[in-house]
Design a protein around this motif. Structure first.
Motif, PDB file in Angstrom:
ATOM      1  N   HIS A   1       0.677  -1.187  -0.148  1.00 15.18           N
ATOM      2  CA  HIS A   1      -0.151  -0.095  -0.001  1.00 15.18           C
ATOM      3  C   HIS A   1       0.816   1.281  -0.047  1.00 15.18           C
ATOM      4  O   HIS A   1       0.593   2.330  -0.739  1.00 15.18           O
ATOM      5  N   MET A   2       2.006   1.348   0.741  1.00 18.94           N
ATOM      6  CA  MET A   2       2.883   2.338   0.706  1.00 18.94           C
ATOM      7  C   MET A   2       3.640   2.682  -0.497  1.00 18.94           C
ATOM      8  O   MET A   2       3.603   3.776  -0.938  1.00 18.94           O
ATOM      9  N   LYS A   3       3.890   1.423  -1.195  1.00 14.75           N
ATOM     10  CA  LYS A   3       4.536   1.624  -2.370  1.00 14.75           C
ATOM     11  C   LYS A   3       3.579   2.362  -3.373  1.00 14.75           C
ATOM     12  O   LYS A   3       3.944   3.229  -4.322  1.00 14.75           O
ATOM     13  N   LYS A   4       2.258   1.990  -3.451  1.00 15.39           N
ATOM     14  CA  LYS A   4       1.264   2.439  -4.355  1.00 15.39           C
ATOM     15  C   LYS A   4       1.117   3.898  -4.302  1.00 15.39           C
ATOM     16  O   LYS A   4       0.727   4.622  -5.091  1.00 15.39           O
ATOM     17  N   GLU A   5       1.068   4.357  -2.751  1.00 20.27           N
ATOM     18  CA  GLU A   5       0.763   5.739  -2.551  1.00 20.27           C
ATOM     19  C   GLU A   5       1.866   6.682  -2.635  1.00 20.27           C
ATOM     20  O   GLU A   5       1.717   7.924  -2.473  1.00 20.27           O
ATOM     21  N   LYS A   6       2.964   6.154  -3.000  1.00 15.14           N
ATOM     22  CA  LYS A   6       4.360   6.931  -2.323  1.00 15.14           C
ATOM     23  C   LYS A   6       4.504   8.269  -3.324  1.00 15.14           C
ATOM     24  O   LYS A   6       4.943   9.182  -2.987  1.00 15.14           O
ATOM     25  N   MET A   7       3.733   7.928  -4.827  1.00 11.19           N
ATOM     26  CA  MET A   7       4.034   9.284  -5.421  1.00 11.19           C
ATOM     27  C   MET A   7       3.116  10.411  -5.321  1.00 11.19           C
ATOM     28  O   MET A   7       3.399  11.654  -5.793  1.00 11.19           O
ATOM     29  N   SER A   8       2.153  10.140  -4.414  1.00 14.59           N
ATOM     30  CA  SER A   8       1.190  11.137  -4.229  1.00 14.59           C
ATOM     31  C   SER A   8       1.562  12.158  -2.999  1.00 14.59           C
ATOM     32  O   SER A   8       0.994  12.965  -2.998  1.00 14.59           O
ATOM     33  N   HIS A   9       2.456  11.224  -2.060  1.00 20.35           N
ATOM     34  CA  HIS A   9       3.002  12.258  -1.034  1.00 20.35           C
ATOM     35  C   HIS A   9       1.839  12.495   0.008  1.00 20.35           C
ATOM     36  O   HIS A   9       1.442  13.617   0.340  1.00 20.35           O
ATOM     37  N   GLN A  10       0.681  11.800   0.153  1.00 24.59           N
ATOM     38  CA  GLN A  10      -0.498  12.086   0.653  1.00 24.59           C
ATOM     39  C   GLN A  10      -0.673  10.841   1.667  1.00 24.59           C
ATOM     40  O   GLN A  10      -0.233   9.710   1.357  1.00 24.59           O
ATOM     41  N   ILE A  11      -1.353  11.041   2.926  1.00 23.34           N
ATOM     42  CA  ILE A  11      -1.602  10.018   3.817  1.00 23.34           C
ATOM     43  C   ILE A  11      -3.262   9.638   3.554  1.00 23.34           C
ATOM     44  O   ILE A  11      -3.812  10.606   3.721  1.00 23.34           O
ATOM     45  N   HIS A  12      -3.536   8.422   3.338  1.00 22.34           N
ATOM     46  CA  HIS A  12      -4.869   8.105   3.068  1.00 22.34           C
ATOM     47  C   HIS A  12      -5.406   7.179   4.205  1.00 22.34           C
ATOM     48  O   HIS A  12      -4.834   6.239   4.654  1.00 22.34           O
ATOM     49  N   SER A  13      -6.627   7.419   4.959  1.00 24.37           N
ATOM     50  CA  SER A  13      -6.945   6.754   6.031  1.00 24.37           C
ATOM     51  C   SER A  13      -8.177   5.968   5.498  1.00 24.37           C
ATOM     52  O   SER A  13      -9.353   6.317   5.755  1.00 24.37           O
ATOM     53  N   ARG A  14      -7.802   4.934   4.635  1.00 25.97           N
ATOM     54  CA  ARG A  14      -8.852   4.193   4.074  1.00 25.97           C
ATOM     55  C   ARG A  14      -8.609   2.682   4.110  1.00 25.97           C
ATOM     56  O   ARG A  14      -7.479   2.324   4.479  1.00 25.97           O
ATOM     57  N   ARG A  15      -9.765   1.740   4.160  1.00 24.73           N
ATOM     58  CA  ARG A  15      -9.300   0.464   4.410  1.00 24.73           C
ATOM     59  C   ARG A  15      -8.598   0.061   3.142  1.00 24.73           C
ATOM     60  O   ARG A  15      -8.962   0.191   1.984  1.00 24.73           O
ATOM     61  N   ILE A  16      -7.687  -0.884   3.180  1.00 24.30           N
ATOM     62  CA  ILE A  16      -7.041  -1.482   1.984  1.00 24.30           C
ATOM     63  C   ILE A  16      -7.463  -3.113   2.171  1.00 24.30           C
ATOM     64  O   ILE A  16      -7.880  -3.421   3.194  1.00 24.30           O
ATOM     65  N   GLU A  17      -7.100  -3.787   1.088  1.00 26.69           N
ATOM     66  CA  GLU A  17      -7.466  -5.133   0.818  1.00 26.69           C
ATOM     67  C   GLU A  17      -6.976  -5.955   2.290  1.00 26.69           C
ATOM     68  O   GLU A  17      -5.779  -6.067   2.265  1.00 26.69           O
ATOM     69  N   GLY A  18      -8.007  -6.563   2.925  1.00 26.75           N
ATOM     70  CA  GLY A  18      -7.416  -7.544   3.931  1.00 26.75           C
ATOM     71  C   GLY A  18      -7.147  -6.844   5.284  1.00 26.75           C
ATOM     72  O   GLY A  18      -6.810  -7.610   6.333  1.00 26.75           O
ATOM     73  N   LEU A  19      -7.387  -5.441   5.190  1.00 24.87           N
ATOM     74  CA  LEU A  19      -6.578  -4.864   6.593  1.00 24.87           C
ATOM     75  C   LEU A  19      -7.086  -3.534   6.748  1.00 24.87           C
ATOM     76  O   LEU A  19      -7.519  -2.757   5.509  1.00 24.87           O
ATOM     77  N   ASP A  20      -7.733  -2.952   7.787  1.00 24.80           N
ATOM     78  CA  ASP A  20      -7.903  -1.765   8.292  1.00 24.80           C
ATOM     79  C   ASP A  20      -6.647  -1.055   8.507  1.00 24.80           C
ATOM     80  O   ASP A  20      -5.907  -1.747   9.151  1.00 24.80           O
ATOM     81  N   ASN A  21      -6.350   0.055   7.858  1.00 21.49           N
ATOM     82  CA  ASN A  21      -5.111   0.610   8.103  1.00 21.49           C
ATOM     83  C   ASN A  21      -4.751   0.978   9.355  1.00 21.49           C
ATOM     84  O   ASN A  21      -3.740   0.978   9.857  1.00 21.49           O
ATOM     85  N   ASN A  22      -5.874   1.449  10.177  1.00 22.33           N
ATOM     86  CA  ASN A  22      -5.559   1.828  11.580  1.00 22.33           C
ATOM     87  C   ASN A  22      -5.969   0.903  12.833  1.00 22.33           C
ATOM     88  O   ASN A  22      -5.978   1.099  13.686  1.00 22.33           O
ATOM     89  N   ILE A  23      -5.955  -0.427  12.302  1.00 25.40           N
ATOM     90  CA  ILE A  23      -6.353  -1.575  13.313  1.00 25.40           C
ATOM     91  C   ILE A  23      -5.328  -1.759  14.468  1.00 25.40           C
ATOM     92  O   ILE A  23      -5.992  -1.754  15.723  1.00 25.40           O
ATOM     93  N   TRP A  24      -4.121  -1.852  14.195  1.00 18.42           N
ATOM     94  CA  TRP A  24      -3.173  -1.770  15.415  1.00 18.42           C
ATOM     95  C   TRP A  24      -3.090  -0.597  16.067  1.00 18.42           C
ATOM     96  O   TRP A  24      -2.942  -0.766  17.184  1.00 18.42           O
ATOM     97  N   ILE A  25      -3.367   0.518  15.548  1.00 11.58           N
ATOM     98  CA  ILE A  25      -3.194   1.858  16.195  1.00 11.58           C
ATOM     99  C   ILE A  25      -4.564   1.880  17.187  1.00 11.58           C
ATOM    100  O   ILE A  25      -4.693   2.112  18.276  1.00 11.58           O
ATOM    101  N   GLU A  26      -5.670   1.316  16.417  1.00 14.64           N
ATOM    102  CA  GLU A  26      -7.076   1.278  17.246  1.00 14.64           C
ATOM    103  C   GLU A  26      -6.841   0.410  18.469  1.00 14.64           C
ATOM    104  O   GLU A  26      -7.358   0.972  19.502  1.00 14.64           O
ATOM    105  N   PHE A  27      -6.354  -0.644  18.172  1.00 16.35           N
ATOM    106  CA  PHE A  27      -6.508  -1.877  19.434  1.00 16.35           C
ATOM    107  C   PHE A  27      -5.567  -1.261  20.509  1.00 16.35           C
ATOM    108  O   PHE A  27      -5.568  -1.469  21.686  1.00 16.35           O
ATOM    109  N   THR A  28      -4.305  -0.588  20.121  1.00 16.69           N
ATOM    110  CA  THR A  28      -3.299  -0.108  20.919  1.00 16.69           C
ATOM    111  C   THR A  28      -3.823   0.978  22.165  1.00 16.69           C
ATOM    112  O   THR A  28      -3.729   0.922  23.024  1.00 16.69           O
ATOM    113  N   LYS A  29      -4.576   1.883  21.173  1.00 21.07           N
ATOM    114  CA  LYS A  29      -5.432   2.928  21.968  1.00 21.07           C
ATOM    115  C   LYS A  29      -6.174   2.281  22.910  1.00 21.07           C
ATOM    116  O   LYS A  29      -6.424   2.942  24.206  1.00 21.07           O
TER     117      LYS A  29
END
Length: 422
Positions: free
Chosen positions: A21-49
Motif C-alpha cells: 500500500h505504501m508503495k502504491k501511494e508513494k508518488m502522491s505524498h499523501q496519507i490516506h486513512s482508508r481500508r485496504i485489501e485485507g486490513l484496516d489501516n488503523n487496526i493496530w493503532i486502534e487496538f493499541t489505543k
C-alpha cells in the motif's frame, strides 16, 4: 517498452499489505486513512489505543514485557559510553555485518560476503520494504493472495500453491515460524516451495524473525539452505525477536549480492541508517552466542525453553475456560478458537466487521483483556474462514499472564456457562 503484468505471491499478512500500500501511494505524498485489501489501516493503532484507554492486560501487542539479556544491554551501554553515537556504514556497522555473515554462513553452509551480501535495516519491516521497493513494480505487477493453509490441520496445500505460480510470477514471501499461526514449515513443505521457485525462476523472500523460537521437537529449516535456493532467496531476520529487544529496530537481509545490491540502493535513499550503538550491541550479542551455539547455556536455548512454558501456561488457561487454543510450534503468538463463546455483542453500525473484530473490542472494553482479531491477517476473500479466531501474545512476564488468567477465570465464573455446549 511494454511489459507483461507479473505476479507476486504473498502470505496473508498485514505487514506485506502495508508495504504494498505504501508503495502504491508513494508518488502522491499523501496519507490516506482508508481500508485496504485485507486490513484496516488503523487496526493496530486502534487496538493499541483501546488497550491504553482502558488500562487493560495487553496480550495483543507482539513484544516482551521483560528485559533483553544483560549481555546485550551492557554492550549497548558500552557502545554509547565509547561514543559510538554517529553514523556508521550505511549498509551495516562493520562488526555486525561481519558476525552476521559468519554466523549465518555457518547455518546456511555458505561463504557469505559481509559487505555485499548482508544489509542491516531498521527492523525486519524495512528489509521487506526495501525488497518490494527494489524488485516489485506496482504499475505492472500485482499481489496474488491465497490461503495456503487448510483449516483442518494447518498444513501447506501443495496443489493450491502450485496453482498460484505461473510464467508471470516474480516472487514469493514466506514466513516461518509463522505469525499468527505459530506454524513451523517442515523441510518437505519448504522443498515444495523451493522446487516451484527453481522451476519458475522465482525469487523468495523468507521472513524468519522467529527463527530461534521453535518449540517441542520442531526444527527451523532455512529455505536458503536447500539446493538451488541461496542464489534466489533473501532471508530476513530481527534482533528485536532474537534478543528480546523489539524497540531497538535492528533487522537484516541476507542473500546473494546481485539481489542485495538493489535493496541497498533503496535503503541508502530512504532510511539510510539505523542506530550505531544498537548495531554494536547486537554484534556483541551474536559473537557471544556464536561461541556457545547449541550449548545449554545459549540464550537462544534458554529463551526458547522459557517461552515454551509460557505458551503451555496460557494454553492450559484458555482450555480451562472452554476456549480452544491452537498450540503454536513457534513464535510469539497463540491463536484461540472462540466460536463456542456465548457473548451478546452490542449492535454495531460497522456491520461489515468480522465477528472476531467485534469480539476483541468487547473483550477489551468489558473484560480488560487486549487481543488481536486473526481475520485482520487475511485477504477479503478469506476473512470469513478465520473470524472465529483471536491472537494472544504469550511472550510476557508471568505476572502479566497471571492477570490474564484471573480475568478469564472471573469471566467464566460470573457468566458460566460462557461456552456453548458442544
Amino acid at each position: 517498452m511494454l511489459r507483461r503484468p507479473t505476479q507476486t505471491i504473498i502470505r496473508n499478512n498485514s505487514l506485506i499489505n502495508n508495504i504494498l500500500h505504501m508503495k502504491k501511494e508513494k508518488m502522491s505524498h499523501q496519507i490516506h486513512s482508508r481500508r485496504i485489501e485485507g486490513l484496516d489501516n488503523n487496526i493496530w493503532i486502534e487496538f493499541t489505543k483501546l488497550a491504553a484507554d482502558y488500562s487493560v492486560v495487553n496480550l495483543g501487542q507482539g513484544f516482551p514485557d521483560f528485559s533483553p539479556p544483560n549481555f546485550v544491554k551492557e554492550a549497548f551501554t558500552r557502545a554509547i559510553n565509547s561514543d559510538l553515537n554517529q553514523y556508521t556504514r550505511a549498509f551495516g556497522h562493520p562488526p555486525l555485518v561481519k558476525i552476521l555473515a559468519k554466523f549465518f554462513g555457518k547455518l546456511l553452509g555458505q561463504d557469505i560476503d559481509p559487505f555485499s551480501e548482508v544489509l542491516v535495516t531498521v527492523g525486519a519491516y524495512e528489509a521487506l520494504f526495501c525488497f518490494f521497493q527494489a524488485l516489485i513494480d506496482d504499475e505492472d505487477e500485482k499481489p496474488v493472495s491465497g490461503r495456503l493453509m487448510t483449516s483442518a490441520d494447518w498444513v501447506l496445500d501443495p496443489a493450491e500453491l502450485a496453482n498460484k505460480f505461473s510464467k508471470h510470477t516474480k516472487a514469493i514471501v514466506i514466513n516461518t515460524p509463522n505469525n499468527p499461526l505459530g506454524k513451523v514449515f517442515k523441510r518437505e513443505e519448504l522443498q515444495v516451495i523451493a522446487d516451484l521457485c527453481v522451476k519458475h525462476n522465482v525469487v523468495c523472500i523468507s521472513d524468519e524473525v522467529y527463527e530461534w523460537l521453535v518449540y517441542d521437537a520442531n526444527e527451523h529449516v532455512r529455505i536458503a539452505s536447500l539446493p538451488g535456493m541461496w542464489e534466489r532467496t533473501i532471508t530476513v531476520g530481527s534482533a528485536g525477536k532474537t534478543f528480546s529487544a523489539t524497540g531497538w529496530k535492528v533487522g537484516w537481509a541476507i542473500g546473494p549480492k546481485d539481489i542485495i545490491k538493489h535493496l541497498q540502493t533503496v535503503h541508502q535513499n530512504s532510511n539510510y541508517h539505523c542506530a550505531t550503538g544498537a548495531q554494536q550491541a547486537v554484534a556483541e550479542g551474536f559473537v557471544k552466542e556464536f561461541g556457545r551455539l547449541g550449548a545449554p547455556e545459549s540464550y537462544f536455548i534458554s529463551l526458547r525453553q522459557e517461552l515454551q512454558l509460557k505458551r503451555d501456561r496460557l494454553a492450559a488457561c484458555l482450555t480451562s475456560v472452554g476456549l480452544t487454543p491452537v498450540i503454536p510450534e513457534g513464535g510469539y503468538f497463540l491463536i484461540a478458537d472462540v466460536s463456542a463463546v456465548k457473548v451478546d455483542l452490542p449492535d454495531s453500525t460497522e456491520t461489515e466487521q468480522p465477528f472476531d473484530y467485534k469480539f476483541v473490542k468487547w473483550l477489551v472494553t468489558n473484560k480488560g483483556l487486549a487481543t488481536i482479531p486473526v481475520s485482520a491477517f487475511y485477504s477479503q476473500d478469506n476473512k470469513k474462514s478465520f473470524e472465529n479466531f483471536i491472537r494472544l501474545c504469550f511472550v510476557k512476564e508471568d505476572s502479566t499472564l497471571r492477570k490474564a488468567e484471573q480475568i478469564l477465570q472471573e469471566w467464566k465464573t460470573e457468566a458460566d456457562p460462557v461456552i456453548a455446549p458442544t
